[in-house]
Design a protein around this motif. Structure first.
Motif, PDB file in Angstrom:
ATOM      1  N   ILE A 113       0.842  -1.200   0.000  1.00 17.64           N
ATOM      2  CA  ILE A 113       0.000   0.000   0.000  1.00 17.64           C
ATOM      3  C   ILE A 113       0.876   1.249   0.000  1.00 17.64           C
ATOM      4  CG2 ILE A 113      -1.712   1.313   1.323  1.00 17.64           C
ATOM      5  CD1 ILE A 113      -3.050  -1.271   2.004  1.00 17.64           C
ATOM      6  N   VAL A 114       0.529   2.178  -0.893  1.00 17.99           N
ATOM      7  CA  VAL A 114       1.333   3.397  -1.017  1.00 17.99           C
ATOM      8  C   VAL A 114       0.535   4.661  -0.711  1.00 17.99           C
ATOM      9  CG1 VAL A 114       2.974   2.427  -2.667  1.00 17.99           C
ATOM     10  CG2 VAL A 114       0.892   3.511  -3.526  1.00 17.99           C
ATOM     11  N   ALA A 115      -0.786   4.569  -0.786  1.00 21.43           N
ATOM     12  CA  ALA A 115      -1.573   5.783  -0.570  1.00 21.43           C
ATOM     13  C   ALA A 115      -2.965   5.425  -0.087  1.00 21.43           C
ATOM     14  CB  ALA A 115      -1.664   6.582  -1.868  1.00 21.43           C
ATOM     15  N   GLY A 116      -3.624   6.412   0.483  1.00 22.34           N
ATOM     16  CA  GLY A 116      -4.984   6.173   0.965  1.00 22.34           C
ATOM     17  C   GLY A 116      -5.738   7.475   1.091  1.00 22.34           C
ATOM     18  N   PHE A 117      -7.027   7.335   1.312  1.00 20.16           N
ATOM     19  CA  PHE A 117      -7.866   8.528   1.436  1.00 20.16           C
ATOM     20  C   PHE A 117      -9.020   8.209   2.381  1.00 20.16           C
ATOM     21  CE2 PHE A 117     -10.692  11.904   0.011  1.00 20.16           C
ATOM     22  CZ  PHE A 117      -9.790  12.942  -0.118  1.00 20.16           C
ATOM     23  N   PRO A 118      -9.171   9.005   3.456  1.00 14.58           N
ATOM     24  CA  PRO A 118     -10.265   8.746   4.399  1.00 14.58           C
ATOM     25  C   PRO A 118     -11.556   9.354   3.853  1.00 14.58           C
ATOM     26  CG  PRO A 118      -8.947  10.593   5.154  1.00 14.58           C
ATOM     27  CD  PRO A 118      -8.381  10.195   3.834  1.00 14.58           C
ATOM     28  N   VAL A 119     -12.176   8.652   2.910  1.00 14.09           N
ATOM     29  CA  VAL A 119     -13.269   9.201   2.098  1.00 14.09           C
ATOM     30  C   VAL A 119     -14.335   9.891   2.949  1.00 14.09           C
ATOM     31  CG1 VAL A 119     -15.061   8.594   0.421  1.00 14.09           C
ATOM     32  CG2 VAL A 119     -12.877   7.378   0.405  1.00 14.09           C
ATOM     33  N   SER A 120     -14.836   9.166   3.963  1.00  7.49           N
ATOM     34  CA  SER A 120     -15.986   9.712   4.697  1.00  7.49           C
ATOM     35  C   SER A 120     -15.581  10.821   5.672  1.00  7.49           C
ATOM     36  CB  SER A 120     -16.733   8.595   5.426  1.00  7.49           C
ATOM     37  OG  SER A 120     -15.817   7.846   6.177  1.00  7.49           O
TER      38      SER A 120
END
Ligand SMILES: Cc1cc2nc3c(=O)[nH]c(=O)nc-3n(C[C@H](O)[C@H](O)[C@H](O)COP(=O)(O)OP(=O)(O)OC[C@H]3O[C@@H](n4cnc5c(N)ncnc54)[C@H](O)[C@@H]3O)c2cc1C
Length: 453
Positions: free
Chosen positions: A325-332
């Motif tokens: 895993i290289v990136a993420g986004f806390p959508v909510s």
């Protein structure tokens, strides 16, 4: 013009097709956009899944660049919630990264690591190392000598540092931007990307407040409002070519084939599929060889639902030194409307072990799940995998249809036939911004050559 006559027919409603259609309609051309699926947007869309609104591909929408410009130009609603910062995870800690110019952004990461390391190994040595990398970056990005095309980004960086953490951070950035590993990716292309100021993306981005489908529809509405047509559930079966020039397309709609005549066709289905639709006989051997050599990139997406946020901030995440895993986004956290009440949604992206071959799906998923457990310690207690998706190199929807820097041109050997989308990205551009910029270039070209009827 008769009902089945258009100035321009556009095949595929990905961001490239939608931007082309909206820009041309806005400039007075009669346009038809055909999309084989019921849903508009391709990898720039969203669907409902167990009450969550999940994306079909892109999540980070570049703001303050070409994408937003096109929306403003054509008068379409750009409903994007801006995100103003990023966090970096490394060695179990999160560091906040201020968003500045693209190059400064990267350099501030080196600084953040430098400050931390200073505590361990002494200020002077670390300062020297950081300055050396900074100056190398300035040269690469702004006014340096051209870099050998065969030198991978990792090998380029290793000339300046052997600090494993610095290498990990930039490996993460490379994968997050290009969806290719740092040891596979040419440094020259990487610097072409960070020196392009207009595209936004790395430092200015946001998330579609109510899902990408709303953004896709808002461009399609421009077409419908300006005497154009948008047909979904409509498969383009053939591009009609007569004497080396485009003459129309054949589409299947409601189980019936119809020929639409037009002077120009823009295809958003990828260069290889475009050749099939227009018949390879109409292309020269060099072009066919170039198209055959296009290689796509791959990505693994983990959508994680939880009963409490697994990450507290409202910002994008870069994850360095993990397995995949290289990136993420806390959508909510950013767009609460995208999760059902009381639930939370996190998106994570992993780069497979190699982007040069098909992935081992089971192994990639296993590695991504291990990363989730390590980076988000509360996952096992409060979270669950909502959905995992793989986009492999030979899938209909890969991460990108071409590695950044190896794309085909938008023009084709067939007069009046153009490609848009992420198989024909302008050099140094990436993702949605690249598709939007490509669409703008094609539309500018058409505007010079063909007058609206
Ligand atoms: C998981 C993932 C995450 C990503 N994240 C980001 C991100 O955060 N930010 C970013 O900038 N980019 C991101 N990208 C990349 C971005 O989504 C793509 O580069 C972009 O959406 C590609 O758009 P396109 O114009 O090439 O068209 P596509 O999205 O490929 O759409 C093509 C359309 O053509 C239709 N079609 C195909 N054949 C026919 C036919 N014969 N007749 C009619 N219609 C047809 C398809 O159904 C489809 O709707 C991501 C990609 C993936 C897969």
């Amino acid at each position: 013009m008769k009902p089945n006559e258009y100035d321009v027919a556009i095949i595929g409603s990905g961001i490239g097709g939608l931007c082309s259609a909206a820009l041309l309609s806005h400039r007075g051309y009669k346009v038809i956009l055909v999309e084989t699926l019921e849903r508009l947007g391709g990898r720039f869309s969203s669907t409902e899944y167990e009450g969550f609104k999940i994306t079909t591909g892109a999540l980070g929408i570049p703001t303050k660049g070409i994408v937003e410009d096109i929306y403003r130009q054509v008068g379409a609603d750009f409903d994007v919630t801006d995100v103003s910062k990023s966090s970096l995870w490394i060695d179990g800690n999160w560091y906040e990264i201020p968003l500045k110019g693209q190059t400064s952004f990267l350099l501030s990461i080196v600084d953040a690591i430098g400050e931390e390391k200073t505590k361990l190994i002494g200020r002077f040595a670390q300062r020297v190392a950081v300055e050396k990398i900074k100056s190398a970056f300035r040269q690469g990005a702004e006014h340096g000598k051209p870099i050998d095309d065969r030198l991978s980004f990792r090998d380029w960086l290793k000339q300046y540092t052997d600090n494993e953490r610095v290498l990990q951070v930039f490996a993460t950035l490379t994968s997050a931007i290009s969806t290719v590993n740092d040891f596979e990716y040419p440094a020259a292309h990487w610097f072409a990307y960070i020196s392009k100021r207009g595209q936004g993306g790395l430092t200015n981005y946001g998330c579609a407040t109510h899902g990408n489908i709303v953004l896709a529809k808002s461009l399609a509405e421009v077409v419908a409002a300006k005497r154009g047509d948008v047909w979904t559930n409509c498969l383009a079966k053939r591009i009609v070519v007569k004497n080396g020039s485009v003459a129309g397309i054949v589409v299947e709609r409601n189980d019936k084939d119809t020929e639409l005549s037009c002077k120009v066709v823009i295809s958003d289905v990828g260069p290889k599929r475009t050749i099939e639709l227009a018949d390879s006989e109409n292309f020269d051997t060099d072009y066919l060889a170039e198209a055959r050599s296009l290689k796509a990139t791959s990505i693994v997406v983990s959508m994680v639902a939880s009963d409490k946020p697994l990450f507290d901030n409202k910002c994008a995440m870069l994850i360095a030194g993990a397995r995949r895993i290289v990136a993420g986004f806390p959508v909510s956290n950013v767009c609460p409307e995208l999760a059902p009440s009381g639930q939370h949604l996190l998106h994570l992206w992993g780069t497979p072990a190699s982007c040069s071959r098909k992935m081992d799906v089971e192994e990639e998923i296993r590695q991504n799940v291990e990363d989730i457990k390590e980076v988000f310690p509360e996952f096992e207690k409060h979270g669950r995998i909502l959905k995992m998706e793989t986009h492999d190199i030979d899938d209909e929807f890969p991460a990108m249809r071409s590695w950044m820097g190896y794309d085909l041109k938008q023009e084709t050997p067939v007069n009046g036939l153009y490609n848009v989308g992420d198989g024909v990205k302008p050099f140094g551009w990436e993702g949605l911004a690249a598709c939007a910029q490509g669409a703008k270039l094609v539309v500018d070209n058409i505007t010079k050559r063909v007058k609206p009827a």
